[in-house]
Design a protein around this motif. Structure first.
Motif, PDB file in Angstrom:
ATOM      1  N   ASP A 171       5.913   4.174  -2.950  1.00 24.26           N
ATOM      2  CA  ASP A 171       4.824   5.150  -2.964  1.00 24.26           C
ATOM      3  C   ASP A 171       4.304   5.352  -4.394  1.00 24.26           C
ATOM      4  O   ASP A 171       3.096   5.302  -4.638  1.00 24.26           O
ATOM      5  CB  ASP A 171       5.311   6.469  -2.377  1.00 24.26           C
ATOM      6  CG  ASP A 171       4.214   7.508  -2.314  1.00 24.26           C
ATOM      7  OD1 ASP A 171       3.142   7.226  -1.752  1.00 24.26           O
ATOM      8  OD2 ASP A 171       4.421   8.622  -2.850  1.00 24.26           O
ATOM      9  N   ASN A 172       5.217   5.571  -5.333  1.00 26.58           N
ATOM     10  CA  ASN A 172       4.797   5.748  -6.723  1.00 26.58           C
ATOM     11  C   ASN A 172       4.196   4.472  -7.302  1.00 26.58           C
ATOM     12  O   ASN A 172       3.254   4.514  -8.089  1.00 26.58           O
ATOM     13  CB  ASN A 172       5.978   6.208  -7.587  1.00 26.58           C
ATOM     14  CG  ASN A 172       6.253   7.692  -7.435  1.00 26.58           C
ATOM     15  OD1 ASN A 172       5.344   8.491  -7.275  1.00 26.58           O
ATOM     16  ND2 ASN A 172       7.530   8.060  -7.474  1.00 26.58           N
ATOM     17  N   ALA A 173       4.751   3.322  -6.896  1.00 30.02           N
ATOM     18  CA  ALA A 173       4.232   2.051  -7.383  1.00 30.02           C
ATOM     19  C   ALA A 173       2.778   1.856  -6.952  1.00 30.02           C
ATOM     20  O   ALA A 173       1.928   1.413  -7.733  1.00 30.02           O
ATOM     21  CB  ALA A 173       5.100   0.902  -6.881  1.00 30.02           C
ATOM     22  N   LEU A 174       2.465   2.196  -5.686  1.00 34.15           N
ATOM     23  CA  LEU A 174       1.093   2.047  -5.200  1.00 34.15           C
ATOM     24  C   LEU A 174       0.142   3.011  -5.917  1.00 34.15           C
ATOM     25  O   LEU A 174      -0.993   2.652  -6.244  1.00 34.15           O
ATOM     26  CB  LEU A 174       1.047   2.282  -3.689  1.00 34.15           C
ATOM     27  CG  LEU A 174       1.758   1.216  -2.833  1.00 34.15           C
ATOM     28  CD1 LEU A 174       1.749   1.615  -1.365  1.00 34.15           C
ATOM     29  CD2 LEU A 174       1.122  -0.157  -3.026  1.00 34.15           C
ATOM     30  N   ASP A 228       2.274  -5.003 -14.406  1.00 38.52           N
ATOM     31  CA  ASP A 228       3.715  -5.185 -14.235  1.00 38.52           C
ATOM     32  C   ASP A 228       4.207  -4.584 -12.920  1.00 38.52           C
ATOM     33  O   ASP A 228       5.066  -5.151 -12.249  1.00 38.52           O
ATOM     34  CB  ASP A 228       4.483  -4.605 -15.426  1.00 38.52           C
ATOM     35  CG  ASP A 228       4.094  -3.167 -15.763  1.00 38.52           C
ATOM     36  OD1 ASP A 228       3.119  -2.646 -15.184  1.00 38.52           O
ATOM     37  OD2 ASP A 228       4.757  -2.558 -16.627  1.00 38.52           O
ATOM     38  N   ILE A 229       3.614  -3.453 -12.519  1.00 40.57           N
ATOM     39  CA  ILE A 229       4.029  -2.807 -11.265  1.00 40.57           C
ATOM     40  C   ILE A 229       3.549  -3.613 -10.064  1.00 40.57           C
ATOM     41  O   ILE A 229       4.294  -3.797  -9.090  1.00 40.57           O
ATOM     42  CB  ILE A 229       3.492  -1.361 -11.201  1.00 40.57           C
ATOM     43  CG1 ILE A 229       3.934  -0.564 -12.442  1.00 40.57           C
ATOM     44  CG2 ILE A 229       3.969  -0.681  -9.937  1.00 40.57           C
ATOM     45  CD1 ILE A 229       5.430  -0.503 -12.639  1.00 40.57           C
ATOM     46  N   ALA A 230       2.315  -4.112 -10.104  1.00 36.37           N
ATOM     47  CA  ALA A 230       1.816  -4.928  -8.999  1.00 36.37           C
ATOM     48  C   ALA A 230       2.656  -6.191  -8.845  1.00 36.37           C
ATOM     49  O   ALA A 230       2.966  -6.624  -7.721  1.00 36.37           O
ATOM     50  CB  ALA A 230       0.345  -5.288  -9.239  1.00 36.37           C
ATOM     51  N   TYR A 231       3.035  -6.781  -9.954  1.00 32.22           N
ATOM     52  CA  TYR A 231       3.878  -7.982  -9.915  1.00 32.22           C
ATOM     53  C   TYR A 231       5.229  -7.658  -9.271  1.00 32.22           C
ATOM     54  O   TYR A 231       5.740  -8.425  -8.442  1.00 32.22           O
ATOM     55  CB  TYR A 231       4.073  -8.497 -11.338  1.00 32.22           C
ATOM     56  CG  TYR A 231       4.627  -9.905 -11.440  1.00 32.22           C
ATOM     57  CD1 TYR A 231       3.779 -10.987 -11.640  1.00 32.22           C
ATOM     58  CD2 TYR A 231       6.000 -10.152 -11.365  1.00 32.22           C
ATOM     59  CE1 TYR A 231       4.273 -12.280 -11.765  1.00 32.22           C
ATOM     60  CE2 TYR A 231       6.501 -11.437 -11.473  1.00 32.22           C
ATOM     61  CZ  TYR A 231       5.644 -12.497 -11.678  1.00 32.22           C
ATOM     62  OH  TYR A 231       6.140 -13.780 -11.793  1.00 32.22           O
ATOM     63  N   ALA A 232       5.796  -6.505  -9.634  1.00 35.56           N
ATOM     64  CA  ALA A 232       7.090  -6.106  -9.066  1.00 35.56           C
ATOM     65  C   ALA A 232       6.972  -5.852  -7.568  1.00 35.56           C
ATOM     66  O   ALA A 232       7.887  -6.189  -6.801  1.00 35.56           O
ATOM     67  CB  ALA A 232       7.601  -4.858  -9.783  1.00 35.56           C
TER      68      ALA A 232
END
Length: 501
Positions: free
Chosen positions: A111-114, A124-128
């Motif tokens: 949720d936080n990543a989105l 970096d977050i989208a890649y993860a």
């Protein structure tokens, strides 16, 4: 002459050789590339305005809309949840900006990543997300392509989840409109994800890169993107009087021009009705281009690239810079005026941004855990900084001591050299004197032809503390020998007698 024909008679950008043997050809005028533009009614899917809607284009960070759809679809299928943990790998952490800069091993909820990729556009977050949900970036790209085909996207090819430059990855304005409608239709509960004005992580507040949010009345999503080869892109939605419109603007030279054009297109769309004669997205003809043009020379000009799409937003559109790039003949008088930079467009401005309303995001499973992790990381950073300072001081001290020791050794070496030199000189002097004397020299007194001379004491001069020199006796003749006797001659006695003579 049709709009499509006018658009394709321009020639310019040379063919680019892409990967996988595909020729990336942009047949456009070097100074007049046709930028894709599309305006669509959300409910009906009818096209209100279009310009090169199916031409291939580099998507940049609007790719993250596709990443988000795949992630939400996996949640809907029950394969993951919004509370699932996403772990940052070393590969993800090494992705270039825009990024959060988390250390490898850091975890956060999906949720936080989105939220972060929608607002901060963190690569970096989208890649993860791709690595964690797809098993690998290649696996997630396969999911992206399968999902795109399933929801009706026919012009897109995906290779990564964040939109960083890849000549194999492209989309079209039409496909992005299809994706935007699918996100709105399939995930109505996630609508707020696309309209967050800012996020707050710790003490840092990061505003959304979408410059229409908080500036254009009714703007309520979605995503922006930028790379030099594709320019500044936006997929935006806005609502007015119960009607919702999607506007897609791609290939602009600055975020300001992109936002101003999107705002004007919204203004135009809300004055139009999508009648029965308007084409649907499915009815738009396929493009004849084999690949997207590379507009890097136009956008970045070979100089230092502009900053990553930083969400400065539209303030004004100065002069001719606000012209649509290579705009073809518009399909209405109102759009024709806007497309060719009328005085109204040149004077167009957007109001200041409304106050931000940040949404908190964190690492870990919850805010408390996130605070603990941040505190631990801060402590580690302080310890590391202290260790670094101590190491530098020790290194400096060791360097000084080494320098002093080297100087001492150099002085001792010089003293040893001086001593050695003096010893050598002392040893060389007697040898030199012996060599100077003749091997068989004779004393002067040994000569039969020279008188023996014994040097006497030097005469003392008067006034120097010595007695006056005795006056030399006057010369006199020897007294006459008495008659009848031989003169008595005394023989000299030793050296004293000789000296007196």
């Amino acid at each position: 002459m049709s709009s499509s024909l006018l658009r394709r008679v321009t020639v310019g950008f040379a063919a680019l050789t892409g990967l996988l043997g595909t020729s990336l050809i942009g047949i456009q005028a070097a100074s007049a590339v046709t930028a894709p533009i599309l305006v669509v009614d959300v409910d009906s899917g009818k096209v209100i305005y279009s310009q090169a809607p199916t031409d291939p284009w580099y998507p940049a960070s609007i790719t993250k809309l596709m990443t988000t759809y795949v992630a939400l679809d996996l949640v809907r299928q029950g394969k993951v949840s919004l509370d699932s943990m996403v772990t940052i790998s070393a590969a993800a952490a090494s992705e270039p900006p825009s990024k959060m800069g988390f250390k490898p091993g850091t975890q956060l909820t999906l949720d936080n990543a989105l939220k972060i990729i929608m607002v901060k556009s963190a690569n970096d977050i989208a890649y993860a997300i791709g690595e964690n949900l797809g098993g690998s970036i290649e696996g997630f790209a396969d999911q992206m392509n399968e999902t795109a085909q399933r929801i009706g996207m026919r012009d897109s090819r995906w290779t990564n989840p964040n939109g960083l430059p890849d000549p194999r990855q492209w989309t079209s304005a039409r496909d992005m409109a299809v994706l935007a409608r699918a996100l709105i239709r399939d995930f109505p509960d996630s609508h707020d994800l696309f309209s967050i004005s800012a996020i707050q992580f710790g003490r840092a507040v990061m505003a959304n890169h979408n410059g229409l949010l908080g500036r254009y009345p009714g703007a309520d999503g979605m995503k922006t993107g930028f790379i030099c080869s594709g320019g500044f892109n936006v997929v935006a939605t806005a609502s007015r009087n119960g009607r919702r419109v999607i506007t897609i603007v791609m290939g602009q030279p600055s975020p300001r021009e992109r936002d101003v054009k999107a705002a004007d297109l919204f203004d135009y769309a809300f004055t139009q009705s999508a009648g029965w004669t308007s084409p649907t997205l499915d009815a738009l003809p396929a493009s004849s281009l084999g690949g997207p043009p590379d507009i890097r020379p136009y956008v970045c000009g070979g100089k230092k690239p502009p900053p990553i799409d930083d969400g400065a937003g539209a303030v004004s559109a100065p002069g001719s810079a606000a012209q649509l790039i290579g705009g073809s003949v518009a399909n209405s008088p109102a759009l024709a005026m806007a497309a060719f930079s009328s005085p109204a467009l040149r004077a167009r401005t957007l109001p200041p941004r409304a106050p931000l309303q940040p949404i908190a995001v964190w690492i870990g499973r919850n805010p408390a855990e996130g605070q603990q992790i941040l505190a631990a990381q801060e402590s580690e950073q302080k310890t590391a900084a202290a260790n670094t300072r101590a190491a530098r001081l020790e290194a400096a001290k060791a360097k000084r001591e080494a320098a002093l020791q080297a100087a001492k050794q150099a002085r001792e070496a010089r003293l040893e050299q001086v001593k050695a030199a003096n010893a050598a000189k002392a040893a060389a002097k007697p040898a030199a004197k012996v060599a100077a004397k003749p091997a068989h020299g004779l004393p002067r007194s040994a000569s039969a032809y020279t008188s023996v001379e014994t040097p006497g004491m030097p005469e003392a001069k008067p006034g120097k503390g010595l007695s006056k020199p005795v006056a030399k006796p006057a010369a006199h003749k020897a007294p006459a020998k008495p008659e009848g006797k031989k003169a008595e001659v005394k023989k000299p006695q030793g050296k004293k007698a000789a000296a007196e003579e």
